[in-house]
Design an enzyme around this catalytic site. Sequence first.
Site, PDB file in Angstrom:
ATOM      1  CB  SER A 166     -75.973 -14.302  40.325  1.00 10.33           C
ATOM      2  OG  SER A 166     -76.000 -15.443  39.480  1.00 10.33           O
ATOM      3  CE1 TYR A 186     -71.238 -12.467  37.941  1.00  8.21           C
ATOM      4  CE2 TYR A 186     -72.159 -14.654  38.307  1.00  8.21           C
ATOM      5  CZ  TYR A 186     -72.330 -13.321  37.982  1.00  8.21           C
ATOM      6  OH  TYR A 186     -73.589 -12.846  37.698  1.00  8.21           O
TER       7      TYR A 186
HETATM    8  N1  NAP Z   1     -77.424 -11.640  32.638  1.00 11.85           N
HETATM    9  C1  NAP Z   1     -77.564 -12.607  33.499  1.00 11.85           C
HETATM   10  O1  NAP Z   1     -77.921 -13.747  33.148  1.00 11.85           O
HETATM   11  C2  NAP Z   1     -77.307 -12.362  34.964  1.00 11.85           C
HETATM   12  C3  NAP Z   1     -77.649 -13.372  35.861  1.00 11.85           C
HETATM   13  C4  NAP Z   1     -77.448 -13.165  37.222  1.00 11.85           C
HETATM   14  C5  NAP Z   1     -76.912 -11.966  37.668  1.00 11.85           C
HETATM   15  N2  NAP Z   1     -76.576 -11.000  36.769  1.00 11.85           N
HETATM   16  C6  NAP Z   1     -76.020  -9.770  37.316  1.00 11.85           C
HETATM   17  O2  NAP Z   1     -76.720  -8.655  36.809  1.00 11.85           O
HETATM   18  C7  NAP Z   1     -75.859  -7.510  36.817  1.00 11.85           C
HETATM   19  C8  NAP Z   1     -75.918  -6.867  35.441  1.00 11.85           C
HETATM   20  O3  NAP Z   1     -75.423  -7.802  34.475  1.00 11.85           O
HETATM   21  P1  NAP Z   1     -75.837  -7.796  32.941  1.00 11.85           P
HETATM   22  O4  NAP Z   1     -76.092  -9.204  32.561  1.00 11.85           O
HETATM   23  O5  NAP Z   1     -76.848  -6.757  32.698  1.00 11.85           O
HETATM   24  O6  NAP Z   1     -74.415  -7.403  32.294  1.00 11.85           O
HETATM   25  P2  NAP Z   1     -73.960  -6.284  31.275  1.00 11.85           P
HETATM   26  O7  NAP Z   1     -74.909  -6.165  30.135  1.00 11.85           O
HETATM   27  O8  NAP Z   1     -72.530  -6.597  31.004  1.00 11.85           O
HETATM   28  O9  NAP Z   1     -74.094  -4.924  32.117  1.00 11.85           O
HETATM   29  C9  NAP Z   1     -73.161  -4.598  33.109  1.00 11.85           C
HETATM   30  C10 NAP Z   1     -73.347  -3.142  33.486  1.00 11.85           C
HETATM   31  O10 NAP Z   1     -72.387  -2.812  34.492  1.00 11.85           O
HETATM   32  C11 NAP Z   1     -71.534  -1.774  34.000  1.00 11.85           C
HETATM   33  N3  NAP Z   1     -70.170  -1.984  34.504  1.00 11.85           N
HETATM   34  C12 NAP Z   1     -69.342  -3.014  34.238  1.00 11.85           C
HETATM   35  N4  NAP Z   1     -68.158  -2.825  34.850  1.00 11.85           N
HETATM   36  C13 NAP Z   1     -68.259  -1.630  35.507  1.00 11.85           C
HETATM   37  C14 NAP Z   1     -67.366  -0.880  36.317  1.00 11.85           C
HETATM   38  N5  NAP Z   1     -66.104  -1.306  36.581  1.00 11.85           N
HETATM   39  N6  NAP Z   1     -67.805   0.294  36.837  1.00 11.85           N
HETATM   40  C15 NAP Z   1     -69.051   0.746  36.569  1.00 11.85           C
HETATM   41  N7  NAP Z   1     -69.941   0.068  35.830  1.00 11.85           N
HETATM   42  C16 NAP Z   1     -69.540  -1.103  35.306  1.00 11.85           C
HETATM   43  C17 NAP Z   1     -71.620  -1.865  32.463  1.00 11.85           C
HETATM   44  O11 NAP Z   1     -71.296  -0.679  31.797  1.00 11.85           O
HETATM   45  P3  NAP Z   1     -69.753  -0.322  31.338  1.00 11.85           P
HETATM   46  O12 NAP Z   1     -69.206  -1.540  30.670  1.00 11.85           O
HETATM   47  O13 NAP Z   1     -69.892   0.864  30.444  1.00 11.85           O
HETATM   48  O14 NAP Z   1     -69.014   0.035  32.596  1.00 11.85           O
HETATM   49  C18 NAP Z   1     -73.097  -2.194  32.321  1.00 11.85           C
HETATM   50  O15 NAP Z   1     -73.886  -1.040  32.493  1.00 11.85           O
HETATM   51  C19 NAP Z   1     -74.475  -8.012  37.221  1.00 11.85           C
HETATM   52  O16 NAP Z   1     -74.265  -7.786  38.599  1.00 11.85           O
HETATM   53  C20 NAP Z   1     -74.569  -9.501  36.944  1.00 11.85           C
HETATM   54  O17 NAP Z   1     -73.681 -10.252  37.727  1.00 11.85           O
HETATM   55  C21 NAP Z   1     -76.753 -11.162  35.429  1.00 11.85           C
END
Ligand code: NAP
Length: 263
Positions: free
Chosen positions: A150, A165
């Site tokens: 990130s 985080y």
């Molecule tokens: N969105 C942004 O702006 C942003 C920016 C920078 C980085 N990121 C990074 O991108 C990645 C994805 O984030 P996102 O924004 O797409 O979030 P999200 O929509 O909340 O997706 C998170 C994913 O991870 C899974 N997950 C969560 N906890 C888990 C666990 N304990 N074991 C296995 N799977 C788990 C969730 O499914 P379940 O809940 O069913 O487990 C879901 O598939 C993360 O690493 C986040 O830090 C996001």
Amino acid sequence: MSTPIQKLFDLSGQNALVTGGSRGLGLQIAEALGEAGAKVFLTARKAGDLEEAMAHLQAKGIDARWVAADMSQPSEVERVASEALQRLGDIDILVNNAGATWGAPAEDYPLEAWDKVMNLNIRSIFLMSQQIGKRSMIPRKHGRIINVASIAGLSGSGDVEFIAYGTSKGAVVNFTRTLAGEWGEHGITVNALAPGFFPSKMTKGTLERIGVDTLSRAAPLRRIGDDDDLKGAALLFASAAGKHITGQILAVDGGVSAVHHGA
Ligand SMILES: NC(=O)c1ccc[n+]([C@@H]2O[C@H](COP(=O)([O-])OP(=O)(O)OC[C@H]3O[C@@H](n4cnc5c(N)ncnc54)[C@H](OP(=O)(O)O)[C@@H]3O)[C@@H](O)[C@H]2O)c1
């Protein structure tokens, strides 16, 4: 002799494991790799979401499968690796994307929240890379590992109150460089995507609180990320087009990190 550009980006015959692939950025990356020809294996905790994600990918003609597991548990990481290897044969591309956050002031941050975030956001990446590296990539002298960091791992983040985080994503950045140094001799590239702000379940609250206009103004491109913006970078790291790139962190953030407006 040079290779046609379509072939450099073609993932036909390759297998990809995407953690957190049931929605959000993980599903976007899975879609990109699948459309480029890879078979994709998704994991997340909730079976219903995984089933929906698989149907979404299959409707696009992608070979997709899933297993439900909690990546913060070491035994579950091993189980996912075993299932993926058993059901697909080998894993060519590992996308360590599953991640979560927790908000509280640093001075009152609960230890359980710290452990929860760290165990998922960095420990599971280490354990999954170890599993797939040792069991499938090192023996075949080939592999692509893509970690989702990130821009919060590239600098501090003002008053957002997510100490674990920000710490975990900083760790993902240097984990990526360190593993790239160690596994280059095995023909494995290790790179990271550093997304800026993308709408997802994780960022829904922030988006509602701050608003899309304010978030967009922080970016030189005056926009936040959308459902396509990670695809090109992910495919570059996953494919033969990226075979000479390792240990790199690519910000996909509309330019936010370039001008230090903060995350
Ligand atoms: N969105 C942004 O702006 C942003 C920016 C920078 C980085 N990121 C990074 O991108 C990645 C994805 O984030 P996102 O924004 O797409 O979030 P999200 O929509 O909340 O997706 C998170 C994913 O991870 C899974 N997950 C969560 N906890 C888990 C666990 N304990 N074991 C296995 N799977 C788990 C969730 O499914 P379940 O809940 O069913 O487990 C879901 O598939 C993360 O690493 C986040 O830090 C996001």
